[in-house]
Write an enzyme that holds these catalytic residues in place. Structure first.
Site: not given
Length: 390
Positions: A69, A72, A129, A235
């Protein structure tokens, strides 16, 4: 147009500084201040100073690995690029497709055909997320996730991220999807240039309120925003292929650090390693701002045939030096200014640059710009100027 060169030899004791433009050259030329005092358990890791791009630590930083993720980061960056360009507005409402609503993995459980603001969907991506929100945003920005992914790869190429390839907007497992610790760090560096990002990234806990009043509690996947002093963004990522990943940023005083780890064995270890990397960076280094962004540098450039004879000059970004606290390097700042510019002059017109030179090597260049608008003189201005010179 001739230039005049003004040198200011600093009396400071400075460490290495690096200019990191968002280009292939800037990424490729990152200079490492590697230390044997730190290590981490990740397969790959990278740590750099935000302002100067100086690399504090690197471990297998160019190895191509799945990043889950953390993908992202690029998704959010492109959405905020479009907001900045006026192509999207955070208050715009978009309709969630069946595809977006049907995404698995982490999500906020969007209903198909429901409408949501771009702001709320982006917040869900940054905090929780959310895969469903990421796909909905990609479709709103580019018509389809596939078209959006092309933009992601185009931007990666523009940023000089040579070890990166995107296949989707979420980071869900896919063949030939990969990046590197170094590339992810520069992705995050780019995202941090958007002030709006910090409106969401620092939130620890918040309810996502759906159009029908239903609520989904979002908890920030980056635990360091709550448990590490100065951490205000980042993140996480996890899949069985990527293992546990994290790219995060923390700021103390004028020093902002970015640290990325890929392939940790568990979630606790990724947070520990990034915390340790932050701790070392803040303890061993500091970022000294010589001239702040937007600040007049105390120098002027002559204006030909203008309503005023000269214009003050400001720095387009921080002129800063990332230095070891116990370092002993001499650095000089060289201002290269135009001898003169012709009216009319607009605030923001480039009139020169400031270079930080270490040991005879230019390690950072910052554009210098006109601080004011200067109109072109008219007939009466010309007469007054001639008479005043008699």
């Amino acid at each position: 147009m001739k230039r005049k060169i003004l040198k200011m030899l600093t009396a400071f004791s400075f460490a290495a500084v690096l200019t990191t433009s968002f280009s292939a050259v800037g990424v490729a030329n990152a200079k490492t201040e590697q230390s044997d005092e730190i290590s981490c358990a990740a397969k790959s890791a990278y740590v750099l100073d935000f302002d100067t791009g100086t690399v504090v630590y690197a471990k297998n930083e160019n190895e191509k690995l799945p990043i889950a993720s953390m993908t992202k980061i690029m998704t959010a960056s492109i959405i905020l690029d479009d907001v900045k360009a006026g192509k999207l507005n955070l208050s715009d409402e978009i309709t969630v497709s069946e595809k977006a609503a049907g995404m698995g993995g982490s999500q906020v459980f969007l209903d198909a055909n429901s409408t949501h603001t771009i702001k709320n969907l982006l917040k869900a991506v940054v905090i929780a997320s959310a895969n469903d929100a990421a796909v909905a945003l990609s479709e709103a920005a580019s018509g389809s996730e596939e078209a959006f992914v092309k933009r992601m790869n185009d931007k990666a190429e523009k940023l000089g991220l040579s070890n990166t390839n995107f296949v989707n907007a979420t980071g869900l497992p896919a063949l030939n999807a990969y990046s590197s610790a170094k590339d992810v760090s520069y992705m995050l560096k780019n995202l941090l240039s958007h002030d709006e990002y910090f409106e969401f990234s620092k939130i620890w806990l918040e309810d996502y309120v759906h159009p029908d009043g239903r609520k989904t509690t979002m908890t920030n996947t980056n635990k360091l925003v709550k448990f590490y002093q100065g951490c205000d963004g980042g993140k996480t990522g996890y899949t069985t292929e990527a293992l546990f990943c994290l790219s995060a940023t923390a700021k103390r005083g004028d020093t902002r650090i970015i640290a990325t780890v890929i392939g940790e064995q568990n979630g606790k270890q990724r947070f520990k390693d990034v915390s340790d990397l932050f701790n070392y960076s803040f303890k061993a280094y500091e970022n000294e701002v010589v001239v702040r962004k937007g600040e007049n540098i105390g120098k002027t450039v002559k204006v030909e045939k203008g309503k005023q004879s000269e214009v003050e000059v400001y720095a387009d970004e921080n002129v800063s030096v990332f230095k070891k606290r116990a370092g002993d390097d001499n650095v000089e700042i060289v201002y290269e200014l135009s001898d003169s510019v012709k009216a009319p002059v607009k605030r923001g017109d480039v009139v020169g640059n400031a270079k930080i030179v270490k040991n005879g090597v230019v390690i950072k260049t910052v554009e210098l710009k006109a601080a004011d608008n200067v109109g072109k003189e008219n007939f009466f201005d010309t007469i007054r100027r001639i008479l005043s010179n008699w």
